[in-house]
Design a protein around this motif. Structure first.
Motif, PDB file in Angstrom:
ATOM      1  N   UNK A 165       5.573   9.810  -1.018  1.00 30.09           N
ATOM      2  CA  UNK A 165       4.314   8.960  -0.890  1.00 30.09           C
ATOM      3  C   UNK A 165       3.593   9.764  -2.514  1.00 30.09           C
ATOM      4  N   UNK A 166       2.672  10.781  -2.121  1.00 28.82           N
ATOM      5  CA  UNK A 166       2.376  11.363  -3.256  1.00 28.82           C
ATOM      6  C   UNK A 166       3.515  11.402  -4.289  1.00 28.82           C
TER       7      UNK A 166
ATOM      8  N   UNK B  51       0.307  -0.967   0.031  1.00 25.99           N
ATOM      9  CA  UNK B  51       0.359   0.186   0.041  1.00 25.99           C
ATOM     10  C   UNK B  51       0.752   1.385  -0.037  1.00 25.99           C
ATOM     11  N   UNK B  52       1.917   1.462   0.650  1.00 18.36           N
ATOM     12  CA  UNK B  52       2.487   2.268   0.891  1.00 18.36           C
ATOM     13  C   UNK B  52       3.517   2.415  -0.353  1.00 18.36           C
ATOM     14  N   UNK B  53       4.457   1.930  -0.718  1.00 12.47           N
ATOM     15  CA  UNK B  53       4.712   1.245  -2.244  1.00 12.47           C
ATOM     16  C   UNK B  53       3.810   1.828  -3.041  1.00 12.47           C
ATOM     17  N   UNK B  54       2.506   2.000  -3.547  1.00 13.79           N
ATOM     18  CA  UNK B  54       1.866   2.417  -4.414  1.00 13.79           C
ATOM     19  C   UNK B  54       1.825   3.976  -4.510  1.00 13.79           C
ATOM     20  N   UNK B  55       2.463   4.463  -2.916  1.00 17.14           N
ATOM     21  CA  UNK B  55       1.694   6.228  -2.869  1.00 17.14           C
ATOM     22  C   UNK B  55       0.538   6.499  -1.450  1.00 17.14           C
ATOM     23  N   UNK B  56       0.338   5.045  -1.127  1.00 13.80           N
ATOM     24  CA  UNK B  56      -0.182   5.256   0.308  1.00 13.80           C
ATOM     25  C   UNK B  56       0.357   6.320   0.971  1.00 13.80           C
ATOM     26  N   UNK B  57       0.002   6.958   2.445  1.00 14.84           N
ATOM     27  CA  UNK B  57       0.727   8.321   3.291  1.00 14.84           C
ATOM     28  C   UNK B  57       0.691   7.237   4.232  1.00 14.84           C
TER      29      UNK B  57
ATOM     30  N   UNK C 193      11.508   3.794  -2.317  1.00 15.67           N
ATOM     31  CA  UNK C 193      11.192   3.462  -1.173  1.00 15.67           C
ATOM     32  C   UNK C 193      11.604   3.008   0.054  1.00 15.67           C
TER      33      UNK C 193
ATOM     34  N   UNK D 189      -6.182  -0.277  -6.990  1.00 12.72           N
ATOM     35  CA  UNK D 189      -5.481   0.404  -5.904  1.00 12.72           C
ATOM     36  C   UNK D 189      -5.036   2.053  -5.905  1.00 12.72           C
ATOM     37  N   UNK D 190      -4.031   1.978  -6.821  1.00 10.71           N
ATOM     38  CA  UNK D 190      -3.201   2.911  -7.133  1.00 10.71           C
ATOM     39  C   UNK D 190      -4.490   4.308  -6.997  1.00 10.71           C
TER      40      UNK D 190
ATOM     41  N   UNK E  93       5.370  -0.772  -9.601  1.00 14.80           N
ATOM     42  CA  UNK E  93       6.531  -1.234  -9.345  1.00 14.80           C
ATOM     43  C   UNK E  93       6.530  -2.874  -9.603  1.00 14.80           C
TER      44      UNK E  93
ATOM     45  N   UNK F  16      -5.931   6.778  -4.829  1.00 19.07           N
ATOM     46  CA  UNK F  16      -5.598   8.335  -4.067  1.00 19.07           C
ATOM     47  C   UNK F  16      -5.779   9.572  -6.124  1.00 19.07           C
TER      48      UNK F  16
ATOM     49  N   UNK G  85       5.913   8.841  -5.234  1.00 13.46           N
ATOM     50  CA  UNK G  85       6.002   7.430  -5.674  1.00 13.46           C
ATOM     51  C   UNK G  85       4.179   7.692  -6.316  1.00 13.46           C
ATOM     52  N   UNK G  86       3.339   7.887  -6.055  1.00 12.40           N
ATOM     53  CA  UNK G  86       1.449   7.710  -6.647  1.00 12.40           C
ATOM     54  C   UNK G  86       1.888   8.327  -8.330  1.00 12.40           C
TER      55      UNK G  86
END
Ligand SMILES: Nc1ncnc2c1ncn2[C@@H]1O[C@H](COP(=O)(O)OP(=O)(O)OP(=O)(O)O)[C@@H](O)[C@H]1O
Ligand SMILES: [Mg+2]
Lengths: 387, 232
Positions: free
Chosen positions: B85-86, A292-298, B61, B113-114, B94, B117, B88-89
């Motif tokens: 984080x923003x 979740x964090x990797x795809x951009x969740x803070x 990461x 999922x992505x 990945x 955001x 990366x989104x």
């Protein structure tokens, strides 16, 4: 809201575990509901008490009567604004099991003294006109399916009628309570009819209700009344209604404290159960939280998702428990023996709100540590763990 | 999203030190790398040489102990956790060796999922998901859970998830490492198509010469440094 499905899917991951946790929360809240109704039932009188009213009774006990003549002397005491009186009757309808609160009163004293009793004007007038008239509370009327115009025979274990037979009453009114906490299971009839028809005890009353001008002076007025009748054959004991009912409640033990202690223990246990479930669920999916964090969740969003799971469990379980408890309490409230002994048997609104807040708080406290742990997971390390 | 000279990734004098108890592990020592936009770069090297570590630094990461990482003109080493984080989104896709799909979500939910955001509406998200799953040839399996899919299919879901936000760079850590030759070839074909037809910049870690052959360029990591040729 778009993250809700994520929370929901995670709860479905281990269905059995989620259901068991939900159930334990639910049971705790059913218990909460039942105990809250029980607490109210036992403390009922205190809730109904009016700070403006004193109860004046014989100093020795409630059963000893007081002279009717005291009324005039009390009326002269400064601070007293109104007086009413009543007497034990203990009316029984048909079967000794059916005993309920039955009291002879003087309508024009009694009704102004007890404004929580709501009676339509026409019924009030009918009562004043009918010597054998009686008014009954809504609950009691429903219990025996009485209607206005019904003639009801009652017997009393305390008071014989001159005729030796049953006392006959005509129902002229059905009253409601001004508040939900008002007892509407009473039966009130006229003192003049009663006093004339009883075989002995004429000119005596059971106890007095005295209204004071200012509740802050209640203690002083009570002391003045007791002083007035000191050293007479019938000395009095005057106290506020609240104090009197409190005295009753303390005789059965400090119920409130016991109830709170039980609930405290139950909720502490549930907290550990729910907290453990959440902690385990976070530990199991370190890597997923990393994704979740990797795809951009803070970090904060990850915290929110985990906390959300905990809140969903406890709020669902809590509300279901309150609803279930409410059904049980409402059902029990219909039962004869409960109606007889506990005129007030329901979950007070305030406790329902406390319950809902408690459910939220439980979810928060159980979830916050695991959620913080999830938030602090270091991304690269979380991903390295092979699941 | 690139600097004027066409360089997308600029890793400069990067050091990475891990601490294991009192022991210091110097994984990267003064490493430099430039990746032009539109590149398909294979990163090879012995196990434990720091390939994943380098990839993590490029994807935001993890953070370098020293040195700078600049991507599309932005210094990601200077960003806060929240900014990162923003970032990366928005910019990174990945792909992992073990797919890293969420087992509790269907293929389409995993891919979506992505997009959660982004400010996209539900209908728009649905549309994007369908396009991405079609691109990897899996639109028929969108309602399946990962456990109902083969390894190759799971990896294609992983790629769909990686490209759903149209990221600036695709970082793949041994994307075929867990697959048989045939499935691996399909995945490599997919990556190659993304690079050739859509101009996606890709950095791919691999142990497999067969895989690196599909890339435009290969670099080798050893003893904390990068080499153009496989060091002996
Ligand atoms: N979080 C960490 N803490 C301590 N040591 C780490 C950590 N992450 C990586 N390392 C060490 O850094 C070195 C490089 O690891 P890395 O995963 O980058 O290697 P790799 O080239 O990807 O290897 P492989 O081909 O096996 O995937 C290894 O010695 C590893 O043990
Ligand atoms: Mg690696």
């Amino acid at each position: 809201m778009k993250f809700l499905f994520l929370i929901w899917s995670n709860l479905k991951r281990k269905k059995l575990r989620t259901i068991l946790t939900l159930l334990s929360v639910l049971v705790a809240f059913v218990l909460f509901s039942l105990l809250s109704a029980l607490k109210l039932a036992l403390a009922g009188g205190v809730v109904m008490a009016d700070a403006n009213r004193l109860i004046v009774r014989h100093r020795v006990s409630f059963i000893q009567p007081l002279p009717y003549a005291y009324m005039v002397r009390m009326a002269r005491i400064p601070g007293v604004s109104a007086i009413s009186h009543t007497t034990w009757f203990g009316g029984i309808y048909q079967d000794p099991k059916n005993q309920f609160g039955t009291f002879p009163v003087e309508p024009d004293l009694f009704l102004p003294m007890n404004p929580e009793i709501i009676l339509p004007q026409s019924q009030k007038e009918a009562w004043l006109k009918t010597r054998t008239g009686a008014i009954v509370g809504r609950r009691l009327a429903e219990r025996f399916k009485w209607k206005i115009g019904d003639r009801v025979p009652l017997t009393s274990p305390f008071v014989q009628s001159k005729s030796g037979g049953a006392w006959e009453f005509d129902i002229v009114g059905i009253y409601d309570g001004a508040k939900k906490t008002t007892d509407t299971s009473g039966f009130f009839f006229r003192y003049d009819y009663f006093d004339e028809a009883r075989s002995y005890g004429t000119g005596l009353v059971g106890w007095y209700q005295v209204r004071v001008n200012d509740p802050k002076q209640a203690m002083e007025v009570a002391a003045a009344i007791d002083a007035e009748f000191a050293n007479s054959p019938a000395e009095t004991k005057a106290e506020t209604e609240g104090a009197m009912f409190q005295g009753f409640a303390q005789q059965i033990g400090d119920i409130g404290t016991i109830v709170t202690a039980i609930l405290g223990a139950v909720f502490f246990t549930i907290l550990l159960v729910a907290g453990n479930t959440m902690a385990q669920s976070v530990r199991e999916r370190t890597q997923e939280l990393g994704v979740l964090k990797a795809v951009g969740f803070t970090n904060e969003l990850v915290l929110g998702v985990v906390l959300g799971e905990s809140l969903v469990i406890s709020v669902l379980g809590g509300l279901a428990g309150l609803a279930f408890g409410w059904l049980v309490v409402t059902g029990l409230g219909q039962a004869g023996f409960i109606r007889q002994y506990f005129p007030l048997f329901f979950i007070p609104e305030r406790d329902l709100i406390i319950g809902a807040v408690l459910a939220l708080a439980l979810g928060f406290v159980a979830g916050i540590l695991p959620a913080l742990q999830a938030m602090r997971l270091r991304l690269a390390e979380a991903l390295r763990r092979e699941g | 999203m690139s600097t004027s000279d066409g360089v997308l990734v600029r890793v400069k004098d990067v050091e990475k030190v891990f601490h294991r108890g009192s022991e210091e592990i110097h994984v990267l020592s003064g490493l430099n790398l430039e990746v032009p936009k539109g590149e398909f770069l294979a990163l090879m090297g012995p196990s434990g040489s720091g390939k994943s570590t380098l990839l993590n630094l490029m994807g935001g990461l993890d953070r370098a102990t020293n040195g700078t990482v600049e991507i599309g003109g932005e210094r990601i080493d200077e960003m806060s956790d929240r900014q990162l984080a923003a970032w990366r989104a928005r910019h990174v896709g990945l792909v992992f060796q073990f797919y890293n799909l969420l087992p509790v979500l269907t293929a389409e939910r995993n891919v979506e999922l992505p997009l959660l955001l982004t400010p996209l509406s539900k209908a728009e998200r649905r549309q994007h998901v369908e396009t991405a799953l079609t691109a990897v040839g899996l639109n028929q399996r969108s309602r399946h859970y990962p456990r109902q899919l083969s390894g190759g299919e799971q990896q294609r879901v992983g790629i769909a998830r990686a490209i759903i936000t149209d990221p600036t760079i695709l970082l793949c850590d041994e994307p075929t490492g867990d697959l048989d030759r045939k499935s691996g070839d399909e995945i490599l074909g997919l990556l190659q198509a993304l690079n050739r037809e859509h101009g996606k910049t890709i950095v791919m870690v691999t142990h497999d010469p067969h895989a690196s052959a599909r890339a435009k360029r290969t670099v080798y990591l050893d003893k904390g440094q990068l080499f153009k040729e496989k060091p002996e």
